[in-house]
Design a protein around this motif. Structure first.
Motif, PDB file in Angstrom:
ATOM      1  N   LYS A   1      12.855  -9.546 -20.855  1.00 15.45           N
ATOM      2  CA  LYS A   1      12.836 -11.013 -20.814  1.00 15.45           C
ATOM      3  C   LYS A   1      13.833 -11.608 -21.797  1.00 15.45           C
ATOM      4  O   LYS A   1      14.516 -12.582 -21.486  1.00 15.45           O
ATOM      5  N   LYS A   2      13.934 -11.026 -22.989  1.00 16.95           N
ATOM      6  CA  LYS A   2      14.883 -11.536 -23.998  1.00 16.95           C
ATOM      7  C   LYS A   2      16.330 -11.308 -23.590  1.00 16.95           C
ATOM      8  O   LYS A   2      17.206 -12.086 -23.951  1.00 16.95           O
ATOM      9  N   THR A   3      16.592 -10.230 -22.850  1.00 17.76           N
ATOM     10  CA  THR A   3      17.964  -9.864 -22.509  1.00 17.76           C
ATOM     11  C   THR A   3      18.362 -10.220 -21.082  1.00 17.76           C
ATOM     12  O   THR A   3      19.549 -10.196 -20.755  1.00 17.76           O
ATOM     13  N   GLY A   4      17.378 -10.502 -20.224  1.00 17.56           N
ATOM     14  CA  GLY A   4      17.667 -10.812 -18.820  1.00 17.56           C
ATOM     15  C   GLY A   4      18.046  -9.586 -18.005  1.00 17.56           C
ATOM     16  O   GLY A   4      18.604  -9.699 -16.919  1.00 17.56           O
TER      17      GLY A   4
ATOM     18  N   PHE B   1       7.923   0.085 -13.542  1.00 21.23           N
ATOM     19  CA  PHE B   1       8.579  -0.031 -14.830  1.00 21.23           C
ATOM     20  C   PHE B   1      10.074   0.109 -14.653  1.00 21.23           C
ATOM     21  O   PHE B   1      10.542   0.665 -13.662  1.00 21.23           O
ATOM     22  N   PHE B   2      10.833  -0.382 -15.631  1.00 21.51           N
ATOM     23  CA  PHE B   2      12.282  -0.287 -15.640  1.00 21.51           C
ATOM     24  C   PHE B   2      12.705   0.724 -16.690  1.00 21.51           C
ATOM     25  O   PHE B   2      12.134   0.760 -17.786  1.00 21.51           O
ATOM     26  N   PHE B   3      13.727   1.534 -16.357  1.00 24.09           N
ATOM     27  CA  PHE B   3      14.182   2.599 -17.253  1.00 24.09           C
ATOM     28  C   PHE B   3      15.700   2.655 -17.318  1.00 24.09           C
ATOM     29  O   PHE B   3      16.380   2.300 -16.354  1.00 24.09           O
ATOM     30  N   ALA B   4      16.207   3.168 -18.444  1.00 27.69           N
ATOM     31  CA  ALA B   4      17.611   3.517 -18.596  1.00 27.69           C
ATOM     32  C   ALA B   4      17.676   5.042 -18.671  1.00 27.69           C
ATOM     33  O   ALA B   4      17.180   5.622 -19.638  1.00 27.69           O
ATOM     34  N   PRO B   5      18.224   5.718 -17.652  1.00 22.60           N
ATOM     35  CA  PRO B   5      18.347   7.174 -17.703  1.00 22.60           C
ATOM     36  C   PRO B   5      19.418   7.579 -18.716  1.00 22.60           C
ATOM     37  O   PRO B   5      20.468   6.957 -18.805  1.00 22.60           O
ATOM     38  N   LEU B   6      19.147   8.627 -19.469  1.00 25.59           N
ATOM     39  CA  LEU B   6      20.109   9.125 -20.446  1.00 25.59           C
ATOM     40  C   LEU B   6      21.150  10.002 -19.767  1.00 25.59           C
ATOM     41  O   LEU B   6      20.830  10.703 -18.801  1.00 25.59           O
TER      42      LEU B   6
ATOM     43  N   VAL C   1      11.581   6.958 -30.218  1.00 24.66           N
ATOM     44  CA  VAL C   1      12.925   6.473 -30.544  1.00 24.66           C
ATOM     45  C   VAL C   1      12.879   5.009 -30.986  1.00 24.66           C
ATOM     46  O   VAL C   1      11.971   4.265 -30.631  1.00 24.66           O
ATOM     47  N   ASP C   2      13.878   4.643 -31.761  1.00 24.49           N
ATOM     48  CA  ASP C   2      14.190   3.245 -32.024  1.00 24.49           C
ATOM     49  C   ASP C   2      15.412   2.951 -31.165  1.00 24.49           C
ATOM     50  O   ASP C   2      16.377   3.727 -31.170  1.00 24.49           O
ATOM     51  N   ALA C   3      15.394   1.857 -30.418  1.00 24.04           N
ATOM     52  CA  ALA C   3      16.506   1.529 -29.534  1.00 24.04           C
ATOM     53  C   ALA C   3      16.917   0.077 -29.727  1.00 24.04           C
ATOM     54  O   ALA C   3      16.102  -0.771 -30.106  1.00 24.04           O
ATOM     55  N   THR C   4      18.198  -0.187 -29.450  1.00 26.49           N
ATOM     56  CA  THR C   4      18.729  -1.545 -29.467  1.00 26.49           C
ATOM     57  C   THR C   4      19.553  -1.750 -28.208  1.00 26.49           C
ATOM     58  O   THR C   4      20.419  -0.940 -27.882  1.00 26.49           O
ATOM     59  N   ILE C   5      19.241  -2.842 -27.509  1.00 26.86           N
ATOM     60  CA  ILE C   5      19.951  -3.226 -26.293  1.00 26.86           C
ATOM     61  C   ILE C   5      20.240  -4.718 -26.388  1.00 26.86           C
ATOM     62  O   ILE C   5      19.325  -5.509 -26.616  1.00 26.86           O
ATOM     63  N   CYS C   6      21.497  -5.101 -26.241  1.00 28.64           N
ATOM     64  CA  CYS C   6      21.896  -6.519 -26.282  1.00 28.64           C
ATOM     65  C   CYS C   6      21.372  -7.214 -27.538  1.00 28.64           C
ATOM     66  O   CYS C   6      20.922  -8.361 -27.476  1.00 28.64           O
TER      67      CYS C   6
END
Length: 99
Positions: free
Chosen positions: A78-81, A19-24, A48-53
């Motif tokens: 996939k949507k953000t690449g 899996f891919f993660f963004a560490p806080l 959480v609700d999150a928004t990226i790109c």
């Protein structure tokens, strides 16, 4: 809802379920840890609700070491690449768990 904005470098965990993660960032993790008893629905995960790109999604933070990891769903990637090593900007809001 408590909101956070931060930049993060995407990491790829190659465990049994890759899996891919963004560490806080540590300062955000400390505040979330303080609020976690009010928000967790078990095992320390925080919804959480999150928004990226420009792509918004619902997920749960996972506690890991001294921080939390924001999982990036395949549909979001996939949507953000986005892939491992990319720097991203995250807008995120803690929310009560769905029951």
């Amino acid at each position: 809802m408590t909101e956070f904005r931060f930049a993060a470098e995407i990491i790829h965990w190659r465990g049994p379920s890759p899996f891919f993660f963004a560490p806080l960032p540590p300062d955000h993790a400390e505040e979330i840890k303080r609020l976690s008893k009010l928000l967790t629905y078990g095992w320390g995960v925080i919804p959480v609700d999150a928004t990226i790109c420009g792509v918004s999604f619902y997920t749960s933070l996972f506690p890991k070491d001294d921080t939390y990891l924001l999982p990036l769903k395949d549909a979001v990637r996939k949507k953000t690449g986005i892939t491992a090593g990319d720097m991203i900007f995250v807008e995120m809001a803690l929310r009560p768990p769905r029951r």
